[in-house]
Motif scaffolding. Structure first.
Motif, mmCIF file in Angstrom:
data_model
loop_
_atom_site.group_PDB
_atom_site.id
_atom_site.type_symbol
_atom_site.label_atom_id
_atom_site.label_comp_id
_atom_site.label_asym_id
_atom_site.label_seq_id
_atom_site.Cartn_x
_atom_site.Cartn_y
_atom_site.Cartn_z
ATOM 1 N N PHE A 85 5.932 -10.316 -6.259
ATOM 2 C CA PHE A 85 4.975 -9.239 -6.868
ATOM 3 C C PHE A 85 4.631 -8.579 -5.179
ATOM 4 O O PHE A 85 4.026 -9.122 -4.460
ATOM 5 C CB PHE A 85 3.800 -9.862 -7.411
ATOM 6 C CG PHE A 85 4.178 -10.346 -8.851
ATOM 7 C CD1 PHE A 85 4.638 -9.400 -9.957
ATOM 8 C CD2 PHE A 85 4.525 -11.616 -8.855
ATOM 9 C CE1 PHE A 85 4.997 -10.142 -11.218
ATOM 10 C CE2 PHE A 85 5.187 -12.339 -10.036
ATOM 11 C CZ PHE A 85 5.144 -11.517 -11.144
ATOM 12 N N ASP A 86 4.697 -7.128 -5.588
ATOM 13 C CA ASP A 86 3.823 -6.348 -4.183
ATOM 14 C C ASP A 86 2.732 -5.801 -4.820
ATOM 15 O O ASP A 86 2.954 -4.926 -5.725
ATOM 16 C CB ASP A 86 4.994 -5.394 -3.735
ATOM 17 C CG ASP A 86 6.295 -6.036 -3.153
ATOM 18 O OD1 ASP A 86 6.569 -7.302 -3.111
ATOM 19 O OD2 ASP A 86 7.199 -5.161 -2.780
ATOM 20 N N VAL A 87 1.470 -6.178 -4.350
ATOM 21 C CA VAL A 87 0.197 -5.664 -4.750
ATOM 22 C C VAL A 87 0.024 -4.367 -4.052
ATOM 23 O O VAL A 87 -0.937 -4.462 -3.314
ATOM 24 C CB VAL A 87 -0.556 -6.775 -4.639
ATOM 25 C CG1 VAL A 87 -1.867 -6.220 -5.442
ATOM 26 C CG2 VAL A 87 -0.270 -7.985 -5.106
ATOM 27 N N ASP A 88 1.019 -3.267 -4.124
ATOM 28 C CA ASP A 88 0.621 -2.107 -3.242
ATOM 29 C C ASP A 88 -0.737 -1.371 -3.623
ATOM 30 O O ASP A 88 -1.419 -0.910 -2.736
ATOM 31 C CB ASP A 88 1.875 -1.186 -3.519
ATOM 32 C CG ASP A 88 2.972 -1.745 -2.940
ATOM 33 O OD1 ASP A 88 3.156 -2.858 -2.375
ATOM 34 O OD2 ASP A 88 4.106 -1.137 -3.256
ATOM 35 N N ALA A 89 -1.019 -1.300 -5.050
ATOM 36 C CA ALA A 89 -2.236 -0.515 -5.129
ATOM 37 C C ALA A 89 -2.183 0.936 -4.789
ATOM 38 O O ALA A 89 -1.154 1.210 -4.444
ATOM 39 C CB ALA A 89 -3.454 -1.552 -5.178
ATOM 40 N N HIS A 139 2.825 -10.964 3.884
ATOM 41 C CA HIS A 139 2.397 -9.940 4.699
ATOM 42 C C HIS A 139 3.053 -8.452 3.963
ATOM 43 O O HIS A 139 4.390 -8.769 3.875
ATOM 44 C CB HIS A 139 2.558 -9.967 6.165
ATOM 45 C CG HIS A 139 1.930 -9.120 6.894
ATOM 46 N ND1 HIS A 139 2.066 -7.916 6.883
ATOM 47 C CD2 HIS A 139 1.020 -9.345 7.969
ATOM 48 C CE1 HIS A 139 1.212 -7.138 7.849
ATOM 49 N NE2 HIS A 139 0.480 -8.129 8.393
ATOM 50 N N HIS A 140 2.423 -7.415 3.983
ATOM 51 C CA HIS A 140 3.166 -6.140 3.434
ATOM 52 C C HIS A 140 2.560 -4.933 3.924
ATOM 53 O O HIS A 140 2.373 -3.852 3.414
ATOM 54 C CB HIS A 140 2.866 -6.322 1.768
ATOM 55 C CG HIS A 140 4.107 -5.198 1.095
ATOM 56 N ND1 HIS A 140 5.310 -5.182 1.511
ATOM 57 C CD2 HIS A 140 3.677 -4.191 0.016
ATOM 58 C CE1 HIS A 140 5.805 -4.127 0.757
ATOM 59 N NE2 HIS A 140 4.951 -3.819 -0.208
ATOM 60 N N GLY A 141 2.396 -5.212 5.352
ATOM 61 C CA GLY A 141 1.834 -4.032 6.100
ATOM 62 C C GLY A 141 -0.108 -4.003 5.967
ATOM 63 O O GLY A 141 -0.340 -4.731 5.388
ATOM 64 N N LEU A 166 -1.773 -0.391 5.507
ATOM 65 C CA LEU A 166 -1.837 0.515 4.543
ATOM 66 C C LEU A 166 -0.362 0.954 4.040
ATOM 67 O O LEU A 166 0.154 2.219 3.704
ATOM 68 C CB LEU A 166 -2.453 1.978 4.946
ATOM 69 C CG LEU A 166 -2.912 2.861 4.052
ATOM 70 C CD1 LEU A 166 -3.892 2.541 2.914
ATOM 71 C CD2 LEU A 166 -3.597 4.106 4.970
ATOM 72 N N HIS A 167 0.614 -0.024 3.876
ATOM 73 C CA HIS A 167 1.817 0.176 3.349
ATOM 74 C C HIS A 167 2.550 1.027 4.213
ATOM 75 O O HIS A 167 3.337 2.104 3.863
ATOM 76 C CB HIS A 167 1.702 0.580 1.830
ATOM 77 C CG HIS A 167 2.967 0.291 0.894
ATOM 78 N ND1 HIS A 167 3.976 1.203 0.737
ATOM 79 C CD2 HIS A 167 3.223 -0.919 0.250
ATOM 80 C CE1 HIS A 167 4.895 0.746 -0.038
ATOM 81 N NE2 HIS A 167 4.286 -0.452 -0.322
ATOM 82 N N GLU A 168 2.582 0.846 5.599
ATOM 83 C CA GLU A 168 3.339 1.718 6.723
ATOM 84 C C GLU A 168 4.792 1.481 6.545
ATOM 85 O O GLU A 168 5.059 0.067 6.803
ATOM 86 C CB GLU A 168 2.486 1.446 7.920
ATOM 87 C CG GLU A 168 1.053 1.692 8.017
ATOM 88 C CD GLU A 168 0.272 0.481 7.775
ATOM 89 O OE1 GLU A 168 0.711 -0.589 7.259
ATOM 90 O OE2 GLU A 168 -1.043 0.648 7.674
ATOM 91 N N ASN A 183 8.466 -7.039 -8.444
ATOM 92 C CA ASN A 183 7.759 -6.444 -9.238
ATOM 93 C C ASN A 183 6.426 -5.944 -8.820
ATOM 94 O O ASN A 183 5.691 -6.588 -7.930
ATOM 95 C CB ASN A 183 7.314 -7.044 -10.807
ATOM 96 C CG ASN A 183 8.687 -7.208 -11.549
ATOM 97 O OD1 ASN A 183 9.419 -6.322 -11.414
ATOM 98 N ND2 ASN A 183 8.608 -8.097 -12.421
ATOM 99 N N HIS A 184 5.860 -4.795 -9.238
ATOM 100 C CA HIS A 184 4.581 -4.371 -8.664
ATOM 101 C C HIS A 184 3.726 -4.392 -10.070
ATOM 102 O O HIS A 184 3.824 -3.721 -10.994
ATOM 103 C CB HIS A 184 4.606 -2.817 -8.281
ATOM 104 C CG HIS A 184 5.519 -2.609 -7.291
ATOM 105 N ND1 HIS A 184 6.952 -2.592 -7.154
ATOM 106 C CD2 HIS A 184 5.431 -2.532 -5.722
ATOM 107 C CE1 HIS A 184 7.412 -2.438 -6.023
ATOM 108 N NE2 HIS A 184 6.607 -2.207 -5.348
ATOM 109 N N PRO A 185 2.479 -4.991 -9.770
ATOM 110 C CA PRO A 185 1.388 -5.183 -10.780
ATOM 111 C C PRO A 185 0.993 -4.116 -11.275
ATOM 112 O O PRO A 185 0.802 -3.922 -12.811
ATOM 113 C CB PRO A 185 0.389 -5.974 -10.247
ATOM 114 C CG PRO A 185 0.854 -6.491 -9.244
ATOM 115 C CD PRO A 185 2.192 -5.795 -8.691
HETATM 116 ZN ZN LIG Z 1 5.216 -2.148 -1.379
#
Ligand SMILES: [Zn+2]
Length: 290
Positions: free
Chosen positions: A22-26, A97-99, A101-103, A233-235
């Motif tokens: 899961f990528d919690v990009d929000a 880790h996913h950046g 600010l999602h850069e 998946n993204h929440p």
């Molecule tokens: Zn993402």
């Protein structure tokens, strides 16, 4: 260029592997490179649904199926929703880790890419008390310098490349390597569900039944070839009730396959590291003379 060996030997007598991630990009996914989106209350609410509603629902699903998962969390998400990120960690899942600010690594300078990695590390340490061993590039858009920056910071694995069915050791500089756990666009819910006019998405919203059909077809294909199925998946997308229900059914199916090793990405990476695979170099193409 060396070619990866055949199927990886999986533990516990299993013949393939699978992971729900899961990528919690929000909000970060709509703010980086587009700060004016902060002014758009409805857009922000679309993204906030992920941590506010999606994550709790998905955590209960994972608990019911006794699945340990990997959550890729931008540092900005950790700072904006610290309690949610702590809940994920408290449930025993991996925080990766996913950046910050999602850069996208290809959209920033080398110094900025390094700073974003450090800022994300600091945020996850501060909020959840974790030092992640895994990284996934925002938009799966790794730069050619990313592997070196990750190795400098002690990461064990990356999950952003698309050139294999099984994990492999990615050569960094002839002396260091990262475990690479490949992904692919067919195993991402963004293409199925994301509809944000003027911002992102395919412009289509598929049914959960169609998404599950696609993901299960990929699962069966990789399962029969000894591969490693990694669903992303993204929440804010898959946390909606109808989609979570489809995911519930898919989790039940995958968890029922006794030949499949269902694990988190840090567990998969740790296993692959024990295999002592020959690192594989992935070379940047040389453009022909103009
Ligand atoms: Zn993402």
């Amino acid at each position: 260029m060396t070619v990866p060996a055949g199927p990886v030997g999986w533990p516990e007598g299993r013949t393939s592997a699978a992971a729900f991630t899961f990528d919690v990009d929000a909000e970060s996914a709509v703010l980086w490179g587009a700060p004016h989106n902060a002014d758009r209350m409805s857009v922000i609410s679309h993204q906030a649904y992920g941590p506010l509603v999606g994550v709790p629902r998905l955590l209960s699903l994972l608990e019911r199926h006794r699945i340990r998962s990997t959550f890729f969390v931008p540092g900005y998400t950790a700072h904006r929703y610290p309690a949610v990120v702590r809940d994920i960690a408290a449930a025993g899942h991996e925080i990766a880790h996913h950046g910050y600010l999602h850069e996208q690594p290809t959209g920033v300078t080398a110094q900025e890419e390094a700073d974003n990695l450090d800022r994300g590390l600091d945020a996850l340490e501060e909020v959840a008390g974790v030092r992640p061993t895994g990284y996934r590039a925002p938009m799966w858009d790794l730069s050619w310098r990313s592997p070196g920056l990750l190795a400098d910071r002690g990461f064990l694995y990356d999950s952003s490349l698309m050139d294999a069915d099984v994990p492999y050791e990615l050569d960094v500089d002839g002396t260091r390597s990262l475990v690479e756990i490949p992904i692919q666009w067919a195993l991402d819910d963004w293409e199925q569900y994301c509809f944000l006019p003027d911002i992102t998405g395919s412009g289509l919203i598929e049914t959960p039944a169609k998404a599950r059909e696609l993901w299960e077809a990929e699962f069966e294909g990789l399962r029969s070839s000894g591969g490693c199925w990694v669903l992303t998946n993204h929440p804010f997308l898959s946390g909606r009730p109808s989609r979570a229900a489809a995911l519930d059914g898919l989790m039940a199916h995958v968890a029922s396959c006794a030949d499949v090793w269902l694990a988190s990405l840090d567990e998969i990476a740790a296993h692959v590291r024990t295999l002592g695979l020959e690192p594989r170099s992935v070379e940047r193409p040389q453009l022909p003379p103009a």
